[in-house]
Scaffold this active site. Sequence first.
Site, mmCIF file in Angstrom:
data_model
loop_
_atom_site.group_PDB
_atom_site.id
_atom_site.type_symbol
_atom_site.label_atom_id
_atom_site.label_comp_id
_atom_site.label_asym_id
_atom_site.label_seq_id
_atom_site.Cartn_x
_atom_site.Cartn_y
_atom_site.Cartn_z
ATOM 1 N N ARG A 51 -28.315 8.812 26.622
ATOM 2 C CA ARG A 51 -29.305 8.273 27.721
ATOM 3 C C ARG A 51 -29.281 9.330 28.562
ATOM 4 N NH1 ARG A 51 -26.351 8.791 31.446
ATOM 5 N NH2 ARG A 51 -27.994 8.049 32.756
ATOM 6 N N GLY A 52 -30.286 9.375 29.599
ATOM 7 C CA GLY A 52 -30.522 10.164 30.609
ATOM 8 C C GLY A 52 -31.590 11.049 30.122
ATOM 9 N N ALA A 53 -32.382 11.600 30.879
ATOM 10 C CA ALA A 53 -33.800 12.330 30.285
ATOM 11 C C ALA A 53 -33.340 13.857 29.606
ATOM 12 C CB ALA A 53 -34.550 12.696 31.582
ATOM 13 N N ARG A 94 -38.094 5.803 23.514
ATOM 14 C CA ARG A 94 -38.105 5.364 25.035
ATOM 15 C C ARG A 94 -39.336 6.071 25.516
ATOM 16 N NH1 ARG A 94 -32.951 5.499 28.275
ATOM 17 N NH2 ARG A 94 -33.810 3.630 29.281
ATOM 18 N N GLN A 202 -25.043 1.940 34.785
ATOM 19 C CA GLN A 202 -24.821 3.275 34.685
ATOM 20 C C GLN A 202 -23.905 4.193 35.683
ATOM 21 O OE1 GLN A 202 -27.636 1.817 34.176
ATOM 22 N NE2 GLN A 202 -28.758 2.721 32.547
ATOM 23 N N ASP A 243 -36.731 11.167 35.739
ATOM 24 C CA ASP A 243 -37.118 11.039 34.413
ATOM 25 C C ASP A 243 -38.350 11.552 33.972
ATOM 26 O OD1 ASP A 243 -35.064 8.421 34.626
ATOM 27 O OD2 ASP A 243 -35.204 9.043 32.631
ATOM 28 N N LYS A 254 -34.432 5.668 37.810
ATOM 29 C CA LYS A 254 -33.839 4.407 37.246
ATOM 30 C C LYS A 254 -34.481 3.392 38.416
ATOM 31 C CE LYS A 254 -31.806 3.441 34.367
ATOM 32 N NZ LYS A 254 -32.532 2.493 33.498
HETATM 33 O O1 MRU Z 1 -31.986 4.328 31.479
HETATM 34 P P1 MRU Z 1 -31.127 5.522 31.507
HETATM 35 O O2 MRU Z 1 -29.531 5.335 31.598
HETATM 36 O O3 MRU Z 1 -31.485 6.840 30.420
HETATM 37 O O4 MRU Z 1 -31.803 6.203 32.993
HETATM 38 C C1 MRU Z 1 -31.267 7.347 33.240
HETATM 39 C C2 MRU Z 1 -31.970 7.711 34.850
HETATM 40 O O5 MRU Z 1 -32.669 7.355 35.365
HETATM 41 C C3 MRU Z 1 -31.404 9.222 35.114
HETATM 42 O O6 MRU Z 1 -31.205 9.144 36.708
HETATM 43 C C4 MRU Z 1 -32.270 10.206 34.842
HETATM 44 O O7 MRU Z 1 -32.788 10.207 33.377
HETATM 45 C C5 MRU Z 1 -32.272 11.590 35.196
HETATM 46 S S1 MRU Z 1 -30.700 12.100 34.044
HETATM 47 C C6 MRU Z 1 -30.300 13.660 34.770
#
Ligand code: MRU
Length: 354
Positions: A51-53, A94, A202, A243, A254
């Site tokens: 996870r994470g963009a 997603r 997270q 994201d 988030k």
């Molecule tokens: O649902 P997630 O854990 O994928 O959400 C991730 C976030 O909101 C991060 O802050 C975002 O993707 C930036 S990651 C460098």
Amino acid sequence: MSTDWQTLRWIGGPAGHLMLLDQTRLPVACQEVACQDVESLREAIVSLRVRGAPAIGIAAAYGIVLGLQTAVGGDEPAFFARLEQVCQRLLSSRPTAVNLAWAVDRMRLRAGSLRSQCPPTELHAALWAEARAIHEEDRQICRAIGGHGATLLRDGMGVLTHCNAGGLATSEYGTALAVIYAAHAEGKRVRVFADETRPLLQGARLTAWELQQHGIDTTVICDSAAAHVMRAGLVQAVITGADRIAANGDTANKIGTYGLAQLARAHRCPFYVAAPCSTFDLDAPTGAAIPIECRDAREVTHGFGLQTAPEGIRVYNPAFDVTPAELITAFITQHGIVTPVDAPHIAALLTREC
Ligand code: MRU
């Protein structure tokens, strides 16, 4: 800075497979999961094993390589038909983080540029090389974000962050956490407050885990403690990831980020968003055009297997919210600091080679 884990790693050549650090097991277990086909990778993205963009963008690029492994023996029309099928499967995993769609588009473009020029085996090898390039470039981008962002931090500062925008959300090093790692490497003492980040924690499970490994002074707080901590004067900057960033600077991140930005404004605290250019989406004029993922009610009512709300209760579980551009002090990108946050400055940033 080195760790003994990797967020993602590809094993072998074009016929190989992807290993992911299973983030659903952290911080209790540091275990990898193997993805041998596109469906197992899609499941890993949906269930937040990865996870994470930026990380899901890299994963999707490798997912295309996995999905095309069965198409290398066929003809070119069948190869491109399969490519489209795989892209659609990954795009449906997603919706909010635009890095996923960005990586899929880049892989499609690479395939299109080679159409009618080489057999499917060579096309597939070229796509594998493209996925590796996306992965490697992300390492460089995160380092650059860290270097630029560190100029904003002074010795002794308190920094609040939300969710996980660290090495676990990228190839390595991170975006928001890259800024902290780079400042730490320069000898600046930074005290980090990590929002636990409801409902999936997270911040508590992932951000605290990786910051602790790097010897950064870290304190986990409940999301609802952020106002109190700011009012006590413990925080001099908020830094989050993103994201998807609309053309006008409105930023999806988030759930809870928007509230933090309001708090930062109320406490005269700068609010920074660290993100690569692949997180900007000029097709979204404002935040209103950003799709917001809504996730399963059970993440709220039965988090981590423990029932915490009555059976059958109505739940609203948006995974992201949108922070209006006017609450953001600056973006920290691989090309430097972007401020003020508005459409002309974003357009100028993206006309550079991103
Ligand atoms: O649902 P997630 O854990 O994928 O959400 C991730 C976030 O909101 C991060 O802050 C975002 O993707 C930036 S990651 C460098």
